[in-house]
Design a protein around this motif. Structure first.
Motif, PDB file in Angstrom:
ATOM      1  N   LYS A  59       0.928  -1.293   0.068  1.00 57.53           N
ATOM      2  CA  LYS A  59      -0.033  -0.001   0.026  1.00 57.53           C
ATOM      3  C   LYS A  59       0.844   1.231  -0.194  1.00 57.53           C
ATOM      4  CE  LYS A  59      -3.400   0.671   2.790  1.00 57.53           C
ATOM      5  NZ  LYS A  59      -4.775   1.319   1.967  1.00 57.53           N
ATOM      6  N   ARG A  61       2.021   2.318   2.926  1.00 58.56           N
ATOM      7  CA  ARG A  61       1.301   2.941   4.201  1.00 58.56           C
ATOM      8  C   ARG A  61       2.286   3.146   5.231  1.00 58.56           C
ATOM      9  NH1 ARG A  61      -4.272   2.022   6.122  1.00 58.56           N
ATOM     10  NH2 ARG A  61      -4.572   1.821   8.458  1.00 58.56           N
ATOM     11  N   SER A 146      -8.059  -0.763   3.918  1.00 55.05           N
ATOM     12  CA  SER A 146      -8.536  -0.785   2.451  1.00 55.05           C
ATOM     13  C   SER A 146      -7.464  -1.046   1.573  1.00 55.05           C
ATOM     14  CB  SER A 146      -9.164   0.713   2.404  1.00 55.05           C
ATOM     15  OG  SER A 146      -8.267   1.602   2.763  1.00 55.05           O
ATOM     16  N   ASN A 148      -6.371   0.052  -1.369  1.00 50.69           N
ATOM     17  CA  ASN A 148      -5.869   0.961  -2.059  1.00 50.69           C
ATOM     18  C   ASN A 148      -4.615   1.304  -1.971  1.00 50.69           C
ATOM     19  OD1 ASN A 148      -7.178   2.175   0.372  1.00 50.69           O
ATOM     20  ND2 ASN A 148      -6.458   4.028  -0.301  1.00 50.69           N
ATOM     21  N   SER A 154     -10.692   4.876  -1.671  1.00 47.71           N
ATOM     22  CA  SER A 154     -10.738   3.315  -1.165  1.00 47.71           C
ATOM     23  C   SER A 154     -11.534   2.639  -2.252  1.00 47.71           C
ATOM     24  CB  SER A 154     -11.413   3.040   0.116  1.00 47.71           C
ATOM     25  OG  SER A 154     -10.766   3.695   1.235  1.00 47.71           O
ATOM     26  N   GLU A 183     -15.713   3.225   4.402  1.00 45.60           N
ATOM     27  CA  GLU A 183     -15.237   2.261   5.430  1.00 45.60           C
ATOM     28  C   GLU A 183     -16.001   2.110   6.644  1.00 45.60           C
ATOM     29  OE1 GLU A 183     -13.932   5.016   4.157  1.00 45.60           O
ATOM     30  OE2 GLU A 183     -12.019   4.821   3.334  1.00 45.60           O
TER      31      GLU A 183
END
Ligand code: TXA
Ligand code: MG
Length: 355
Positions: A59, A61, A146, A148, A154, A183
């Motif tokens: 991701k 992230r 999520s 994405n 998302s 979400e």
């Protein structure tokens, strides 16, 4: 680089082998995008630090943004937490399985990488039959943010997951369109008063019916700077952003139409309500009726992805009324807009917003 397998479930009973394939990949430490009733999640064994690390990598992230841990049944909650506060029972009875996530004190079963270094863990029991079947067969709790790339809207379809994560994940399990489209609601039970960290399809009003007093975290509607002590670390990051610039506009249909008639330039789009269409004279996409918050939530991320496909430069979004599920839609849009809001009307401010 990974080689992504595309799996498809159309009939749960006939597609048992496909579910088994996804579950096997997950048990072996792989990462799989799976459908849930809210949005697609990128799942991994929540108790396997290497597998969870792969989610963060795929991701892009930030490591301090914790993941939600999904379980199929309430009796598995006790393994993940050190204490079950009394509010859990009535909330679970009313909203689980479903789009509610509870933040609880974390047990040692959950590695720190999963909780972003926090001593709390966010837990959800999803309702989607495919998510439940995968959880059942995997036999381990699944961490799933999520599915994405970090920062983008998302995913509510398997195609959205492919656009973002192709050859970055082991498999994408296509189970059709997500029903809710935003979400889950995130509620902390680790604060003196239960605190709404992220609004979703389980509304603030519904939580208040069950719990009485519920606080709204300031991060729901305001910008928290990078070093703000965000209760929900995810809320401090830019989110849901298409490449186009998003501008949120508050006011009635006439005010919105007049404003756009003055402002509009080439490359501008209106993301509007059906009722606005007669007042507008520029390219537009509607995301439902002004009063139909469920439809707005369902359309939101798909439309935000669509405006990029249309190569919009700026998107003027008519702001939803921030009540009920509308608060969830407003919360995502204000982030997509980088907190840029044009006030045309005299609408009351959303709950928790500074006057
Ligand atoms: O509907 C959903 O919740 C989807 C599906 C896949 O279940 N998942 C999802 O995950 O939206 P994600 O990672 O995109 O969003 C999780 C949010 C983030 O804002 C994160 O910071 C917050 O929940 N969160 C997770 N664990 C937390 C914790 N221990 N304390 C506070 N906030 C937490
Ligand atoms: Mg997310």
């Amino acid at each position: 680089m990974k080689k992504t397998q595309l799996l498809r479930v159309t009939h749960l009973e006939q597609d048992r082998e496909t579910i088994d394939t996804a579950a096997r990949i997950l048990r072996q430490g792989g990462i799989v995008a799976i459908p849930t009733e809210t949005v697609y999640g990128l799942a991994a064994d929540a108790t396997n630090p290497q597998a969870v690390a792969e989610i963060f990598a795929a991701k892009g992230r930030p490591a301090d943004n914790p993941l939600i841990v999904h379980i199929p049944y309430l009796d598995q909650l006790k393994d993940l937490v050190t204490r079950i506060p009394p509010e859990v029972e009535p909330l679970a009875r009313r909203f689980w399985p479903g789009p509610l996530t509870l933040v609880l004190p974390k047990s040692d079963r959950v590695p720190l990488i999963t909780s972003g270094g926090l001593d709390t863990v966010a837990v959800r029991i999803p309702a989607h039959p495919v998510a439940r079947a995968v959880l059942d067969r995997a036999g381990v709790p699944l961490a799933a943010p999520s599915a994405n790339r970090s920062g983008s809207p998302s995913p509510t379809t398997a195609t959205h997951c492919q656009d973002d994560l192709w050859n970055r994940v082991d498999a994408i399990l296509d189970g059709g369109e997500c029903q809710v489209g935003v979400e889950s609601t995130v509620l902390s039970l680790c604060t003196p008063v239960p605190t709404l960290l992220r609004p979703g399809a389980v509304t603030l009003e519904q939580l208040q019916e069950v719990l009485g007093e519920v606080m709204v975290d300031p991060g729901v509607l305001q910008h928290l700077g990078d070093d703000a002590q965000a209760h929900s670390p995810g809320m401090k990051y830019t989110h849901y952003s298409p490449r186009a610039q998003v501008i949120l506009v508050r006011g009635d249909a006439e005010q919105y139409g007049e404003y756009l008639a003055r402002e509009q330039q080439d490359g501008d789009y209106a993301m509007c309500f059906e009722e606005d269409i007669p007042f507008l004279d520029l390219p537009l996409v509607s995301y439902g009726s002004r009063t139909d918050h469920l439809r707005q939530a369902h359309e939101l991320f798909d439309v935000l992805r669509m405006v990029d496909k249309l190569e919009a430069k700026r998107v003027f979004v008519h702001a939803p009324d921030p009540q009920g599920v509308g608060l969830a839609v407003y919360n995502r849009l204000i982030r997509a807009a980088g907190f840029l809001v044009v006030e045309l009307g005299t609408d009351p401010p959303p709950p928790g917003e500074p006057q």
